[in-house]
Design an enzyme around this catalytic site. Structure first.
Site, PDB file in Angstrom:
ATOM      1  N   GLY A  77       0.806  -1.223   0.000  1.00  0.00           N
ATOM      2  CA  GLY A  77       0.000   0.000   0.000  1.00  0.00           C
ATOM      3  C   GLY A  77       0.835   1.267   0.000  1.00  0.00           C
ATOM      4  N   GLU A  85      16.152   1.139  -3.685  1.00  0.00           N
ATOM      5  CA  GLU A  85      16.073   0.986  -5.138  1.00  0.00           C
ATOM      6  C   GLU A  85      16.392   2.307  -5.794  1.00  0.00           C
ATOM      7  OE1 GLU A  85      12.121  -0.198  -6.347  1.00  0.00           O
ATOM      8  OE2 GLU A  85      12.532  -2.299  -5.903  1.00  0.00           O
ATOM      9  N   TYR A 104      15.456   5.375  -7.783  1.00  0.00           N
ATOM     10  CA  TYR A 104      14.152   5.999  -7.970  1.00  0.00           C
ATOM     11  C   TYR A 104      14.007   6.358  -9.450  1.00  0.00           C
ATOM     12  CZ  TYR A 104      10.336   9.326  -7.581  1.00  0.00           C
ATOM     13  OH  TYR A 104       9.141   9.976  -7.740  1.00  0.00           O
ATOM     14  N   ASN A 110       2.039  -9.872  -6.494  1.00  0.00           N
ATOM     15  CA  ASN A 110       0.914 -10.039  -5.576  1.00  0.00           C
ATOM     16  C   ASN A 110       0.335 -11.427  -5.782  1.00  0.00           C
ATOM     17  OD1 ASN A 110       0.943  -7.445  -4.366  1.00  0.00           O
ATOM     18  ND2 ASN A 110       0.164  -6.615  -6.278  1.00  0.00           N
ATOM     19  N   ARG A 113      -2.414 -12.976  -5.138  1.00  0.00           N
ATOM     20  CA  ARG A 113      -3.855 -12.969  -4.858  1.00  0.00           C
ATOM     21  C   ARG A 113      -4.590 -12.328  -6.014  1.00  0.00           C
ATOM     22  NH1 ARG A 113      -4.224  -7.561  -4.467  1.00  0.00           N
ATOM     23  NH2 ARG A 113      -2.495  -6.499  -3.463  1.00  0.00           N
TER      24      ARG A 113
HETATM   25  P1  ADP Z   1       3.697  -1.429  -2.265  1.00  0.00           P
HETATM   26  O1  ADP Z   1       3.844  -2.905  -2.050  1.00  0.00           O
HETATM   27  O2  ADP Z   1       3.805  -0.641  -1.006  1.00  0.00           O
HETATM   28  O3  ADP Z   1       2.500  -1.083  -3.083  1.00  0.00           O
HETATM   29  P2  ADP Z   1       5.422  -1.231  -4.641  1.00  0.00           P
HETATM   30  O4  ADP Z   1       6.809  -1.715  -4.681  1.00  0.00           O
HETATM   31  O5  ADP Z   1       4.381  -2.035  -5.343  1.00  0.00           O
HETATM   32  O6  ADP Z   1       4.997  -1.014  -3.105  1.00  0.00           O
HETATM   33  O7  ADP Z   1       5.357   0.240  -5.204  1.00  0.00           O
HETATM   34  C1  ADP Z   1       4.176   1.004  -5.172  1.00  0.00           C
HETATM   35  C2  ADP Z   1       4.295   2.202  -6.108  1.00  0.00           C
HETATM   36  O8  ADP Z   1       5.410   3.031  -5.719  1.00  0.00           O
HETATM   37  C3  ADP Z   1       4.558   1.850  -7.549  1.00  0.00           C
HETATM   38  O9  ADP Z   1       3.373   1.571  -8.248  1.00  0.00           O
HETATM   39  C4  ADP Z   1       5.230   3.117  -8.034  1.00  0.00           C
HETATM   40  O10 ADP Z   1       4.235   4.111  -8.242  1.00  0.00           O
HETATM   41  C5  ADP Z   1       6.074   3.554  -6.863  1.00  0.00           C
HETATM   42  N1  ADP Z   1       7.447   3.001  -6.933  1.00  0.00           N
HETATM   43  C6  ADP Z   1       7.873   1.817  -6.425  1.00  0.00           C
HETATM   44  N2  ADP Z   1       9.187   1.615  -6.688  1.00  0.00           N
HETATM   45  C7  ADP Z   1       9.627   2.694  -7.366  1.00  0.00           C
HETATM   46  C8  ADP Z   1      10.897   3.100  -7.925  1.00  0.00           C
HETATM   47  N3  ADP Z   1      11.983   2.341  -7.820  1.00  0.00           N
HETATM   48  N4  ADP Z   1      10.948   4.303  -8.573  1.00  0.00           N
HETATM   49  C9  ADP Z   1       9.858   5.084  -8.673  1.00  0.00           C
HETATM   50  N5  ADP Z   1       8.644   4.771  -8.165  1.00  0.00           N
HETATM   51  C10 ADP Z   1       8.512   3.597  -7.528  1.00  0.00           C
END
Ligand code: ADP
Length: 447
Positions: A164, A200, A202, A289, A291
Site C-alpha cells: 500500500g 532501489e 528511484y 501479488n 492474490r
Molecule cells: P507497495 O507494495 O507498497 O504497493 P510497490 O513496490 O508495489 O509497493 O510500489 C508502489 C508504487 O510506488 C509503484 O506503483 C510506483 O508508483 C512507486 N514506486 C515503487 N518503486 C519505485 C521506484 N523504484 N521508482 C519510482 N517509483 C517507484
C-alpha cells in the site's frame, strides 16, 4: 468441485466471489463484523457468521474466529479475497491444517513474494529484469549513501514487508539519507511491525504496468495481458486500464510471456500479478501479488475469462481450460475506483446512502455492495464501488465511461466520481500520455 466456500472478506470483493460461486452451483458462507450485518454480501450469501466487533483485527483478521466459522458452517474451502488475510502465509497454512482448501497459492509462495527482498532475488533467478538497488536489507546510513553514489540519486527507501505504498521515502541526495531512512523505518514498524528496509533506484517518470497470470497444479501457466495502473495517488491506484496505451503488441507479448514463463518455472498455483515499472522502453520488476487484485475486472472484460471461477477451478485441482493461444484480447477496458471521499481533499466521508442508481447498457459493469439506505461503516477502506467500462476501442471506452459517470448517482455521501470525470477530460489522459506522477500533479499534491 467444492460444495461450500467461506469468503473471508467483506464489501464488493465478497460479493464478487459469491457471484462466481453461485454461478458454479457452490454454496457460500459470508463472515462479517457487527458493523457489516446489513451488508449486501451478507444478505446474498447462503449463510453468514458474525466473527467479531468492528475493528478488523478482531474480525476480518481474526484467524481463530474465521476458522471456527468455516468449521461450524461445514465449508470445504476458503477464499481470502484481497487485503486482510489474503497474503498471510500463516493463515493459508492454518486453513489447510484445519482441512480447508485455501483458494490461493501455497503458503511457501505467499511467504517468498511477501518478503520484497526474497521476491526480488527469486524474480532475478527466474530471469525477470529488476530495478537496480541493494541486494539485501540495508543496515546503515553509510550503506545508503554508498549505494546512492553508485547507482545514482535519487534513491527510494522501501520496506521489506511493504504494501500500500507505506514505508517508502524518496531520497534526493546523500545529506537527506538519514532523515528519510528514520522516517521510512518508523512508518514500516508502525504499519508492518517490521523495520527492515531496502533501497532501489528511484525512477523519475515510470508507468506502473502489471501482468495478470494464472497457474494450475498440472504445470501450466498463462498470462492474461497487462493492466496500466499508473494513475495513483499516494501510491494507491485510482483508475486502471487495459491494454496499456504505452505498449505495442510486441512489448505486450514480451512482458506477458516473461511473466508466464517465470510463474511456470516456480510451479505457481492460482491467480497472481507481477508488477513492473516501465520507463524508456524498459521493464523493471517491483513485486508480485499472490492474490486476486482489485482491478481484475478489466482483464475479465477484454478476455472474457472469469478469474474467480479460474481460481476456484485451480484450487479444486482442475487444469486450466485454455492455452495461451486460446486467450484472445478484445477491445479496451477501464476501471474507476469510486471512494467515499471528498473528491478534492480526499477526506473519507462514510455515512448513509440516500439514493442509488447505477449506470447500465452495453459494456458497463458495476461491482459494489451499495444500495439505497445502506449505512457505510467508518472502520474500513473507503472504496465503495468499481465502475468497469469496456468498448471496442479506447475511444469508444472513454466515451462510454464519460456517459456512465454522468448516469451514476450515489446520494448522501461524497464520492470521487467528480475526480474521475475530471481525469478523463484531460487531454493528457485522452492521449494516454501519463506516468505514475501525473495524477498527483493534477490534484495538486506534486508540482
Ligand atoms: P507497495 O507494495 O507498497 O504497493 P510497490 O513496490 O508495489 O509497493 O510500489 C508502489 C508504487 O510506488 C509503484 O506503483 C510506483 O508508483 C512507486 N514506486 C515503487 N518503486 C519505485 C521506484 N523504484 N521508482 C519510482 N517509483 C517507484
Amino acid at each position: 468441485m467444492f460444495e461450500k466456500v467461506l469468503i473471508a472478506n467483506r464489501g464488493e470483493i465478497a460479493l464478487r466471489i459469491h457471484r462466481a460461486c453461485r454461478e458454479m452451483g457452490i454454496q457460500t458462507v459470508a463472515v462479517h463484523s457487527t458493523a457489516d450485518s446489513d451488508a449486501m454480501y451478507v444478505r446474498l450469501a447462503d449463510e453468514s457468521v458474525c466473527i467479531g466487533p468492528p475493528p478488523a483485527r478482531d474480525s476480518y483478521l481474526n484467524i481463530p474466529a474465521i476458522l471456527s466459522a468455516a468449521t461450524i458452517a461445514g465449508a470445504d474451502a476458503i477464499h481470502p479475497g484481497y487485503g486482510f488475510l489474503s497474503e498471510n502465509a500463516r493463515f493459508a497454512e492454518l486453513a489447510e491444517e484445519h482441512g480447508f482448501t485455501f483458494i490461493g497459492p501455497t503458503p511457501e509462495h505467499i511467504r517468498t513474494m511477501g518478503d520484497k527482498i526474497v521476491a526480488k532475488q527469486t524474480a532475478a533467478a527466474l530471469g525477470l529484469p529488476l530495478v537496480p538497488g541493494s541486494p539485501g536489507p540495508v543496515e546503515s546510513i553509510e550503506e545508503i549513501k554508498a549505494l546512492g553514489d553508485k547507482i545514482g540519486w535519487p534513491v527510494l527507501i522501501k520496506a521489506v514487508a511493504g504494501g500500500g505504498g507505506r514505508g517508502m521515502k524518496v531520497v534526493e541526495s546523500a545529506d537527506q539519507a538519514e532523515e528519510a531512512f528514520n522516517l521510512a523505518r518508523q512508518e514500516a514498524i508502525a504499519a508492518f511491525g517490521n523495520g527492515a528496509m531496502y533501497v532501489e533506484k528511484y525512477l523519475p517518470h515510470p508507468r506502473h504496468i502489471e501482468v495478470q497470470i494464472l497457474g494450475d497444479t498440472h504445470g501450466n501457466a498463462v498470462h492474461l495481458g497487462e493492466r496500466d495502473c499508473s494513475l495513483q495517488r499516494r501510491h494507491q491506484k485510482v483508475l486502471e486500464e487495459t491494454p496499456s496505451p504505452a505498449l505495442n503488441k510486441e512489448m505486450r507479448d514480451y512482458i506477458g510471456n516473461l511473466a508466464a514463463d517465470a510463474v511456470r518455472k516456480m510451479g505457481y498455483r492460482g491467480a497472481g500479478t507481477l508488477e513492473f515499472l516501465f520507463q524508456d522502453g524498459q521493464f523493471y520488476f517491483i513485486e508480485m501479488n499472490t492474490r486476486l487484485q482489485v482491478e481484475h475486472p478489466i482483464t475479465e472484460a477484454i478476455t472474457g475469462i472469469d478469474l474467480v471461477r479460474e481460481q476456484l477451478r485451480i484450487a479444486a485441482g482442475e487444469p486450466l481450460g485454455f492455452t495461451q493461444e486460446d486467450i484472445v484480447f478484445s477491445g479496451h477496458a477501464i476501471e474507476c475506483r469510486v471512494n467515499a471521499e471528498n473528491p478534492e481533499t480526499f477526506v473519507p466521508c462514510p455515512g448513509r446512502v440516500t439514493d442509488y442508481h447505477t449506470p447500465g447498457g452495453l459494456g458497463i459493469r458495476v461491482d459494489s455492495g451499495l444500495y439505497a439506505g445502506y449505512k457505510m461503516p467508518p472502520y474500513y477502506d473507503s472504496m465503495v464501488a468499481k465502475l468497469i467500462v469496456s468498448g471496442n476501442s479506447r475511444n469508444e471506452c472513454l466515451m462510454r465511461l464519460r456517459r456512465a459517470l454522468e448516469e451514476y448517482v450515489i446520494g448522501g455521501i461524497e464520492t470521487t466520481i467528480p475526480l474521475h470525470q475530471r481525469i478523463i477530460a484531460q487531454p493528457a489522459f485522452i492521449d494516454g500520455a501519463y506516468d505514475i506522477h501525473w495524477l498527483e500533479r493534477l490534484v495538486g499534491l506534486k508540482k
